[in-house]
Each structure stands twice: as structure tokens, then as C-alpha cells.
Design a protein around this motif. Sequence first.
Motif, short mmCIF file in Angstrom:
data_model
loop_
_atom_site.label_atom_id
_atom_site.label_comp_id
_atom_site.label_asym_id
_atom_site.label_seq_id
_atom_site.Cartn_x
_atom_site.Cartn_y
_atom_site.Cartn_z
N THR A 41 -2.06 12.63 4.05
CA THR A 41 -2.42 11.48 4.90
C THR A 41 -2.26 10.03 4.18
OG1 THR A 41 -3.76 12.49 6.26
CG2 THR A 41 -4.01 10.27 6.31
N VAL A 42 -1.48 9.20 4.59
CA VAL A 42 -1.23 7.94 3.88
C VAL A 42 -2.42 7.09 4.68
CG1 VAL A 42 -0.01 5.82 4.30
CG2 VAL A 42 0.99 7.95 3.38
N ARG A 43 -2.89 6.28 3.78
CA ARG A 43 -3.93 4.85 4.20
C ARG A 43 -3.07 3.85 3.81
NH1 ARG A 43 -9.78 3.04 2.15
NH2 ARG A 43 -10.16 1.13 3.95
N LEU A 73 -0.62 -0.13 0.03
CA LEU A 73 -0.73 1.27 -0.01
C LEU A 73 -2.22 1.75 -0.66
CD1 LEU A 73 0.47 3.92 0.84
CD2 LEU A 73 1.67 1.96 1.39
N VAL A 74 -3.04 2.41 0.02
CA VAL A 74 -4.40 2.82 -0.46
C VAL A 74 -4.30 4.00 -0.97
CG1 VAL A 74 -6.75 2.92 -0.21
CG2 VAL A 74 -5.62 1.05 0.89
N LYS A 75 -3.64 4.92 -0.33
CA LYS A 75 -3.39 6.46 -0.53
C LYS A 75 -2.01 7.03 0.00
CE LYS A 75 -5.70 10.51 1.02
NZ LYS A 75 -6.75 11.23 1.70
N GLY A 76 -1.55 7.67 -0.84
CA GLY A 76 -0.32 8.75 -0.45
C GLY A 76 0.89 7.92 -0.57
N ALA A 77 2.02 8.15 0.05
CA ALA A 77 3.16 7.54 -0.02
C ALA A 77 3.93 7.24 1.07
CB ALA A 77 4.21 8.37 -1.18
N LEU A 78 4.58 5.79 1.25
CA LEU A 78 5.30 5.52 2.63
C LEU A 78 6.76 5.06 2.29
CD1 LEU A 78 4.24 4.91 5.74
CD2 LEU A 78 4.13 2.52 4.80
N LEU A 123 -4.40 -7.44 10.59
CA LEU A 123 -4.65 -6.82 9.66
C LEU A 123 -5.26 -5.21 10.19
CD1 LEU A 123 -6.71 -7.41 6.61
CD2 LEU A 123 -6.70 -5.02 7.58
N ASN A 124 -4.40 -4.29 10.00
CA ASN A 124 -4.50 -2.95 10.38
C ASN A 124 -4.75 -2.03 9.18
OD1 ASN A 124 -4.08 -3.62 13.04
ND2 ASN A 124 -1.99 -3.14 13.40
N ASP A 125 -6.06 -1.22 9.45
CA ASP A 125 -6.24 -0.20 8.12
C ASP A 125 -5.66 1.12 9.02
OD1 ASP A 125 -7.50 1.42 6.63
OD2 ASP A 125 -9.27 0.36 6.30
N ASP A 126 -4.77 1.55 8.60
CA ASP A 126 -4.01 2.71 9.48
C ASP A 126 -4.11 4.17 8.27
OD1 ASP A 126 -3.31 1.22 11.61
OD2 ASP A 126 -1.17 0.95 10.65
N LEU A 127 -4.37 5.12 9.29
CA LEU A 127 -4.23 6.46 8.45
C LEU A 127 -3.09 7.34 9.33
CD1 LEU A 127 -7.87 7.66 8.44
CD2 LEU A 127 -6.76 6.66 6.58
N ILE A 128 -2.09 7.70 8.55
CA ILE A 128 -0.96 8.13 9.02
C ILE A 128 -0.67 9.62 8.52
CG2 ILE A 128 1.61 7.87 9.14
CD1 ILE A 128 1.35 5.13 8.66
N SER A 129 -0.67 10.51 9.66
CA SER A 129 -0.72 11.94 9.12
C SER A 129 0.53 12.45 8.43
CB SER A 129 -0.70 12.92 10.32
OG SER A 129 -2.09 12.53 11.02
N GLY A 130 0.53 13.20 7.81
CA GLY A 130 1.93 13.77 7.11
C GLY A 130 3.26 14.17 8.00
N HIS A 131 4.17 13.72 7.37
CA HIS A 131 5.51 14.03 8.34
C HIS A 131 5.51 13.27 9.66
CE1 HIS A 131 6.34 16.92 5.04
NE2 HIS A 131 5.07 17.39 4.99
N SER A 132 5.09 11.98 9.45
CA SER A 132 5.16 11.29 10.68
C SER A 132 5.10 9.63 10.37
CB SER A 132 3.90 11.47 11.61
OG SER A 132 2.59 11.27 10.82
#
Length: 233
Positions: free
Chosen positions: A111-113, A69-74, A44-53
Motif C-alpha cells: 500500500t502506498v501512502r 511519498l510516505v510509504k511504497g512507490a508511485l 491536502l489529501n493523505d491517501d492510502l492507495i492499495s497495490g496495483h491500483s
Amino acid sequence: MIRHIPVENLHRARPMNWLDAIHHFSFADYYNKDNVNFGALRVLNDDLISGHSGFDTHPHKDMEIVSYLVKGALTHKDSLGNEGVIRRGEVQYMSAGRGILHSEINEGDETVRLLQIWILPDAKNLEPGYGDHKFEWTARENKLLHIVSGSNGDAPVRLNQDVNMYATELEQGKTLDFSVAEDRQCYIVQVEGSTDINSVELKERDAMEVVEEDLRIKAITKSHLLFIEMKKA
């Protein structure tokens, strides 16, 4: 039995400049022989992924993988030809089976969470597969939304393992009862906000292990929770 796991006790990793991760269990360069899994819950990883990456194309095998998905779009692409985008409160799932390649990219500025969840399958070398489900946010407001079940269950997303996942968002002061039955266990993530569970306070990004307990959950603030319930190990 309940065990509170404050976020401060979880492993923090920043393996790339675009990824800020919290690892609930041993993963990648983090290994703790006493914290490898919780029953069928392996990662279980709680990831924050910066934009355009994001995660470029890479392989998986013999794992049931759920992204919440908690935030953003993946954006997902895989070697079976599947493509899909999930947003807040939606679920993407992949049975890696005998082998699959995929990528997960944040194509936007925000940022995606992401909660990345790996479940050990009930058999190896299964046929790989992919799907996603666009849950309405209101379906979890002040009630449990059953988002994942085993292959014989009735949730929209079904995995090759005896596991159930539920999501809820409680308004401040609202309560919810949740029972972890005999021979069952549950891992709870305080996704957002804070709650009181059987007189234990969970703050944002905390977790709790529960084995064979009846729970009384009260939202201290507006509270977003994820439950991963399974057979007792």
C-alpha cells in the motif's frame, strides 16, 4: 496563533475500494464553506492507495501539485511524455498550467501512502511542467530539509507561488525551533509519530495551523513532520 486539528476532525473518504483518503480541505464530494483553503494551500489529501491500483489518466489545470511519498512507490505518467517513480521521502511536482493529463499508479503489492498537496499558482495559463527529486532520507534527520520553494527560492523543487515546504524526522526527545515570521503562516502535518509543539500534542496524521508564531517542537516519539509555509492570507 496556533490551531490544533486532530485527525478525527478531518474528513475521511473512501470513494473507491482501493483508496482510503483523509481530506484536510474541501475536495471532491466533501465541501465545507469554512474549510476550503489555508492561504495558497488549496488541497491536502493523505491517501492510502492499495497495490496495483491508482488514479488513471485525468486532467488538471491552473494548479501547482506536489506529491510527498510516505510509504511504497508511485509511478507517474503524463501527456508531456514524462514518466517517473518516487519512493519514501521523495517529491514529485507538476505545474498543471494551461492543462495537463496524468496518471498516478501504485504498481507494487505494498500500500502506498501519499500526501497530495495542491497550491494555488501565482498566475493562470502557465506552461505545464513536471519534475521529481530523490531526497536522501538522512538529509532530514534531526534538522529541517527544505524541499520546496517559490520560483525565486533555493529549494530543489520550485513552484509558481510564494511557498516553502520543509520535512524533518526527529528522534525521540530531540527538539527543533521553527519561526513563522510576520505576515506568514504555516500548515503542519504530523506525518508519523507524535510531537509537542508549544505545549500542544500532535499525534500521527494530526495537523496544525500557525500564524506569526515562534515554535518549539519536541519529539514525543520518533517524529516525521511536514511544514507548508506561505504568505499570510
